[in-house]
Design a protein around this motif. Sequence first.
Motif, PDB file in Angstrom:
ATOM      1  N   TYR A   1     -32.106  47.472  93.824  1.00  0.00           N
ATOM      2  CA  TYR A   1     -33.488  47.737  93.409  1.00  0.00           C
ATOM      3  C   TYR A   1     -34.015  48.972  94.149  1.00  0.00           C
ATOM      4  N   GLU A  52     -28.818  38.119  96.456  1.00  0.00           N
ATOM      5  CA  GLU A  52     -30.181  38.650  96.514  1.00  0.00           C
ATOM      6  C   GLU A  52     -30.240  39.922  97.358  1.00  0.00           C
ATOM      7  N   ALA A  88     -28.915  42.688  95.234  1.00  0.00           N
ATOM      8  CA  ALA A  88     -29.897  43.023  94.198  1.00  0.00           C
ATOM      9  C   ALA A  88     -31.061  43.805  94.799  1.00  0.00           C
ATOM     10  N   ARG A  89     -31.485  43.425  95.985  1.00  0.00           N
ATOM     11  CA  ARG A  89     -32.571  44.118  96.672  1.00  0.00           C
ATOM     12  C   ARG A  89     -32.165  45.566  96.981  1.00  0.00           C
ATOM     13  N   VAL A 138     -31.344  42.586  86.047  1.00  0.00           N
ATOM     14  CA  VAL A 138     -30.090  42.394  86.774  1.00  0.00           C
ATOM     15  C   VAL A 138     -29.060  41.747  85.860  1.00  0.00           C
ATOM     16  N   ARG A 178     -34.408  38.955  85.886  1.00  0.00           N
ATOM     17  CA  ARG A 178     -35.258  40.012  86.436  1.00  0.00           C
ATOM     18  C   ARG A 178     -35.249  39.961  87.957  1.00  0.00           C
ATOM     19  N   PHE A 179     -35.310  41.141  88.550  1.00  0.00           N
ATOM     20  CA  PHE A 179     -35.534  41.283  89.991  1.00  0.00           C
ATOM     21  C   PHE A 179     -36.576  42.369  90.120  1.00  0.00           C
TER      22      PHE A 179
END
Length: 133
Positions: free
Chosen positions: A75, A68, A71-72, A37, A31-32
């Motif tokens: 998101y 990260e 992923a950010r 993810v 999870r993110f």
Amino acid sequence: MYYILQWTWGILQNIAGLVLFFFNINKKHYRFGKALVTEWNFPRGSVGLGMFIFVSVPKNGADPSAIEKVARHEYGHSLQSIILGPLFLPAIGLPSLLWCALPCFVNYRKKKGVSYYKFYTERWANFLGKVEL
């Protein structure tokens, strides 16, 4: 509320993300934020489809802070899905795909020294995902 909006207002991109998720079910998942993810080895990069984020990780590994950051950013696309709903795919998804993959845009960025993140879809995703470049 995130999940309700993703699976109603943003259902089209979430269905696409779910299908892609099942094709990558044997990969690493976590999870993110509220998104799911999946780390994959797709050579063309990462993608966010609703609550499903697919982060490209090189076969020889990658710096966790770089993963990260990606992923950010993805998101941020997940949040765009909530904001735009059914308009996400034509307003963000398709332009983002074309900006990323079409040789004319790839060559333009290289020739002019333009950051991939200058394009409105990517700049906005960075803003929403709180990505600092």
